[in-house]
Each structure stands twice: as structure tokens, then as C-alpha cells.
Design a protein around this motif. Structure first.
Motif, PDB file in Angstrom:
ATOM      1  N   MET A   1       0.837  -1.194   0.000  1.00 20.12           N
ATOM      2  CA  MET A   1       0.000   0.000   0.000  1.00 20.12           C
ATOM      3  C   MET A   1       0.872   1.243   0.000  1.00 20.12           C
ATOM      4  N   ALA A   2       0.510   2.225  -0.814  1.00 20.25           N
ATOM      5  CA  ALA A   2       1.298   3.446  -0.916  1.00 20.25           C
ATOM      6  C   ALA A   2       1.281   4.209   0.404  1.00 20.25           C
ATOM      7  N   GLN A   3       2.379   4.905   0.718  1.00 22.08           N
ATOM      8  CA  GLN A   3       2.452   5.705   1.928  1.00 22.08           C
ATOM      9  C   GLN A   3       1.452   6.854   1.857  1.00 22.08           C
ATOM     10  N   ILE A   4       0.764   7.115   2.962  1.00 20.10           N
ATOM     11  CA  ILE A   4      -0.249   8.171   3.009  1.00 20.10           C
ATOM     12  C   ILE A   4       0.404   9.486   3.411  1.00 20.10           C
ATOM     13  N   PRO A   5       0.250  10.548   2.609  1.00 15.81           N
ATOM     14  CA  PRO A   5       0.827  11.837   2.978  1.00 15.81           C
ATOM     15  C   PRO A   5       0.263  12.343   4.310  1.00 15.81           C
ATOM     16  N   LYS A   6       1.010  13.206   4.999  1.00 17.23           N
ATOM     17  CA  LYS A   6       0.580  13.730   6.295  1.00 17.23           C
ATOM     18  C   LYS A   6      -0.722  14.507   6.184  1.00 17.23           C
ATOM     19  N   GLN A   7      -0.852  15.309   5.161  1.00 18.23           N
ATOM     20  CA  GLN A   7      -2.082  16.057   4.944  1.00 18.23           C
ATOM     21  C   GLN A   7      -2.647  15.661   3.585  1.00 18.23           C
ATOM     22  N   THR A   8      -3.898  15.291   3.557  1.00 17.85           N
ATOM     23  CA  THR A   8      -4.428  14.769   2.316  1.00 17.85           C
ATOM     24  C   THR A   8      -5.933  14.929   2.256  1.00 17.85           C
ATOM     25  N   ILE A   9      -6.501  14.489   1.119  1.00 18.39           N
ATOM     26  CA  ILE A   9      -7.922  14.637   0.834  1.00 18.39           C
ATOM     27  C   ILE A   9      -8.477  13.295   0.381  1.00 18.39           C
ATOM     28  N   VAL A  10      -9.637  12.949   0.876  1.00 17.23           N
ATOM     29  CA  VAL A  10     -10.396  11.809   0.379  1.00 17.23           C
ATOM     30  C   VAL A  10     -11.653  12.357  -0.278  1.00 17.23           C
ATOM     31  N   ARG A  11     -11.921  11.930  -1.499  1.00 20.39           N
ATOM     32  CA  ARG A  11     -13.115  12.401  -2.219  1.00 20.39           C
ATOM     33  C   ARG A  11     -14.224  11.353  -2.124  1.00 20.39           C
ATOM     34  N   VAL A  12     -15.336  11.743  -1.548  1.00 16.79           N
ATOM     35  CA  VAL A  12     -16.499  10.867  -1.445  1.00 16.79           C
ATOM     36  C   VAL A  12     -17.313  10.985  -2.731  1.00 16.79           C
ATOM     37  N   ILE A  13     -17.681   9.841  -3.284  1.00 15.98           N
ATOM     38  CA  ILE A  13     -18.399   9.775  -4.555  1.00 15.98           C
ATOM     39  C   ILE A  13     -19.763   9.127  -4.341  1.00 15.98           C
ATOM     40  N   ASP A  14     -20.767   9.628  -5.051  1.00 13.95           N
ATOM     41  CA  ASP A  14     -22.057   8.938  -5.108  1.00 13.95           C
ATOM     42  C   ASP A  14     -22.567   9.007  -6.541  1.00 13.95           C
ATOM     43  N   LEU A  15     -23.113   7.897  -7.016  1.00 12.00           N
ATOM     44  CA  LEU A  15     -23.655   7.824  -8.368  1.00 12.00           C
ATOM     45  C   LEU A  15     -25.144   7.541  -8.331  1.00 12.00           C
ATOM     46  N   GLU A  16     -25.862   8.144  -9.272  1.00 16.84           N
ATOM     47  CA  GLU A  16     -27.228   7.730  -9.593  1.00 16.84           C
ATOM     48  C   GLU A  16     -27.184   7.165 -11.004  1.00 16.84           C
ATOM     49  N   THR A  17     -27.937   6.119 -11.237  1.00 13.68           N
ATOM     50  CA  THR A  17     -27.877   5.455 -12.531  1.00 13.68           C
ATOM     51  C   THR A  17     -29.264   5.285 -13.133  1.00 13.68           C
ATOM     52  N   GLY A  18     -29.262   5.033 -14.440  1.00 15.99           N
ATOM     53  CA  GLY A  18     -30.511   4.809 -15.153  1.00 15.99           C
ATOM     54  C   GLY A  18     -30.778   3.349 -15.419  1.00 15.99           C
ATOM     55  N   GLY A  19     -29.892   2.464 -14.940  1.00 21.00           N
ATOM     56  CA  GLY A  19     -30.015   1.026 -15.163  1.00 21.00           C
ATOM     57  C   GLY A  19     -28.797   0.338 -14.618  1.00 21.00           C
ATOM     58  N   ASN A  20     -28.523  -0.858 -15.111  1.00 26.53           N
ATOM     59  CA  ASN A  20     -27.400  -1.645 -14.605  1.00 26.53           C
ATOM     60  C   ASN A  20     -26.299  -1.860 -15.634  1.00 26.53           C
ATOM     61  N   GLY A  21     -26.359  -1.165 -16.761  1.00 20.07           N
ATOM     62  CA  GLY A  21     -25.330  -1.304 -17.771  1.00 20.07           C
ATOM     63  C   GLY A  21     -24.055  -0.568 -17.392  1.00 20.07           C
ATOM     64  N   PRO A  22     -22.962  -0.816 -18.095  1.00 22.72           N
ATOM     65  CA  PRO A  22     -21.661  -0.235 -17.737  1.00 22.72           C
ATOM     66  C   PRO A  22     -21.566   1.268 -17.965  1.00 22.72           C
ATOM     67  N   HIS A  23     -22.533   1.851 -18.704  1.00 23.02           N
ATOM     68  CA  HIS A  23     -22.462   3.295 -18.986  1.00 23.02           C
ATOM     69  C   HIS A  23     -23.749   3.994 -18.575  1.00 23.02           C
ATOM     70  N   ASP A  24     -24.465   3.464 -17.576  1.00 21.57           N
ATOM     71  CA  ASP A  24     -25.786   3.965 -17.247  1.00 21.57           C
ATOM     72  C   ASP A  24     -25.804   5.043 -16.170  1.00 21.57           C
ATOM     73  N   VAL A  25     -24.660   5.642 -15.855  1.00 20.00           N
ATOM     74  CA  VAL A  25     -24.624   6.722 -14.871  1.00 20.00           C
ATOM     75  C   VAL A  25     -25.412   7.914 -15.390  1.00 20.00           C
ATOM     76  N   CYS A  26     -26.282   8.466 -14.549  1.00 19.52           N
ATOM     77  CA  CYS A  26     -27.002   9.682 -14.949  1.00 19.52           C
ATOM     78  C   CYS A  26     -26.678  10.873 -14.041  1.00 19.52           C
ATOM     79  N   GLU A  27     -25.956  10.633 -12.937  1.00 18.18           N
ATOM     80  CA  GLU A  27     -25.506  11.747 -12.091  1.00 18.18           C
ATOM     81  C   GLU A  27     -24.342  11.274 -11.229  1.00 18.18           C
ATOM     82  N   ILE A  28     -23.348  12.144 -11.072  1.00 13.50           N
ATOM     83  CA  ILE A  28     -22.249  11.895 -10.146  1.00 13.50           C
ATOM     84  C   ILE A  28     -22.151  13.080  -9.197  1.00 13.50           C
ATOM     85  N   GLY A  29     -22.018  12.767  -7.908  1.00 14.62           N
ATOM     86  CA  GLY A  29     -21.836  13.799  -6.899  1.00 14.62           C
ATOM     87  C   GLY A  29     -20.578  13.535  -6.101  1.00 14.62           C
TER      88      GLY A  29
END
Length: 254
Positions: A1-29
Motif C-alpha cells: 500500500m502506498a504511503q499516506i501523505p501527512k495532509q491529504t484529501i479523500v473524495r467521497v463519490i455517489d452515483l445515480e444510474t438509469g439502469g445496470n449497464g456499464p455506462h448507465d450513470v445519470c448523475e455523479i456527486g
């Protein structure tokens, strides 16, 4: 596992989708959580959402969940056109996070994320707060009532930015009691379920049920159940009895 910098950022992601296909994302937050100079974690002002054209009509059943209509997506970019700008921002993001991250990982592939590590707040919640009754994002919100969560910013539920905002509060509290390395390690394993999910012993703590019952769960179809049963048997002194699959999977909600 890569070393974690002393000060850093984690980005929280949430997706809404229009179905279950590989390209069905309709919103990313997204909502960033940042480590301050004193080592504490807090929500950053960096948050947002983008509508995405899934390339096909959204079903009425799916619209009833997130209320995103086809007309709302007119002129929106395709997933492949917008994903990397959110998943690989110019800010020094050390990891991505999501609640039940295996779902987001279906769409946020290593090619789009640059091979980023993931934290699953669902898995980590069960490790840190096993006494809670339910572990969905919104149930954690109201069971825990995280400090500083602005109620209206977390609404409507089942929209990408509000859901990411709520998840970020859980992540902040996790990072302030546990290391990021530990959260990443837990997230790389199957979920450790605090209670028996089905059968006559449903809802009981694993340590309260007979070993023969635990052994029956070693053959369960759900990898989280298998992993939990194996962990319980090892806790009771048994040798490891299963080679647990650790590939991302949506699993079953508690």
C-alpha cells in the motif's frame, strides 16, 4: 500500500444510474474530506454534482427513486467524457470513498480513477459501530446524527451530491477515530456483518449462536456472510476454512 501523505484529501463519490449497464450513470456527486494541519479530518467546501447522459431512456421505476428524468439530461455529457474530471481531480486526492463502494466501482473503473484506492463506509461502519441496528447511508444519518450535518444539504436523498454529503460525515467521523490505512484495509475485505442476516437466528450476534449453525453459513452464496462466518469460526479457535472472494460485489443490505 502506498504511503499516506501527512495532509491529504479523500473524495467521497455517489452515483445515480438509469439502469445496470456499464455506462448507465445519470448523475455523479462528490464531497471532499480533508485532513487539517492538526491531524483532524473535516468536510471541505469542495462539493458538487454533474448530470450525465446514460445514452438510453431511464425507466419509470428508476426515475421513481431519484426523480431524474430524460428531459433533465438533454445536452448532458456522456460518462466517458466527464468521469475522469471528477475521479482524477487536480487536487491531491489520496483515495476515493463511497457507501457500499462496490456499486460505484462498477462504473468508476481503475482506468477512470487512475487506479485510486477505495474506502467503503458501509464496511467500515459495521466494524466501528457494530451496535447500530442498520447500516444504510440514511439510517446511519439518523441513528448517529453526525455533528455539523446541515439537514437541507443532505436532501433530497437518492440524489448524488446530497448522498455524498451525508456519507462524508460518516467518513469524517471514521477517520477521526481510526487511521486511513485501517479503513482501506477493511474496505479491501468482504463486509463483516455484526449479526446473523437470515434464518431462525436472524438478528442475533454471531457469538451467541451454535458453532454448527455458523458452519452452515460457510457455504452461503453471499461472500460477506461466508467471510463473517469464517471470521467467527477463527475467533472460536478453528483454522481458516474458506478462501473468501474479495472482488467488489453489491451484496445484500442489512
Amino acid at each position: 500500500m502506498a504511503q499516506i501523505p501527512k495532509q491529504t484529501i479523500v473524495r467521497v463519490i455517489d452515483l445515480e444510474t438509469g439502469g445496470n449497464g456499464p455506462h448507465d450513470v445519470c448523475e455523479i456527486g462528490w464531497q471532499d474530506v480533508i485532513q487539517t494541519d492538526d491531524g483532524r479530518w473535516q468536510l471541505d467546501l469542495e462539493r458538487g454534482s454533474l448530470l450525465v447522459n446514460p445514452g438510453r431512456p431511464i425507466s419509470a421505476e428508476t426515475m421513481a427513486v431519484h426523480h431524474i428524468r430524460d428531459s433533465d439530461l438533454a445536452g448532458a455529457p456522456l460518462w466517458k467524457e466527464v468521469a475522469a474530471s471528477v475521479l482524477q481531480p487536480t487536487r491531491p486526492v489520496v483515495a476515493l470513498a463511497a457507501h457500499r463502494a462496490s456499486f460505484e466501482q462498477r462504473y468508476c473503473t481503475p482506468r477512470l480513477t487512475g487506479g485510486a484506492q477505495w474506502i467503503c463506509t458501509w464496511k467500515c461502519a459495521m466494524r466501528l459501530w457494530p451496535h447500530l441496528q442498520r447500516f444504510s447511508n440514511q439510517m446511519l444519518r439518523y441513528q448517529r446524527m453526525p455533528e455539523g450535518l446541515i439537514h437541507q444539504l443532505g436532501l433530497p436523498a437518492h440524489r448524488a451530491m446530497p448522498d455524498a454529503y451525508v456519507t462524508a460525515h460518516h467518513l469524517r467521523d471514521m477517520l477521526n477515530v481510526s487511521s486511513i490505512e485501517r479503513l482501506l484495509a477493511w474496505s479491501a475485505e468482504p463486509g463483516l456483518l455484526p449479526r446473523v442476516p437470515s434464518g431462525p437466528d436472524r438478528g442475533k450476534s454471531w457469538d451467541l449462536i451454535d458453532s454448527k449453525v455458523v458452519e452452515q453459513f460457510l457455504m452461503d452464496r453471499d461472500r460477506d456472510v461466508r467471510f463473517t462466518a469464517e471470521t467467527e469460526m477463527v475467533r472460536r479457535g478453528a483454522a481458516s476454512v474458506a478462501d473468501v472472494d474479495s472482488e467488489p460485489s453489491q451484496g445484500s443490505l442489512l
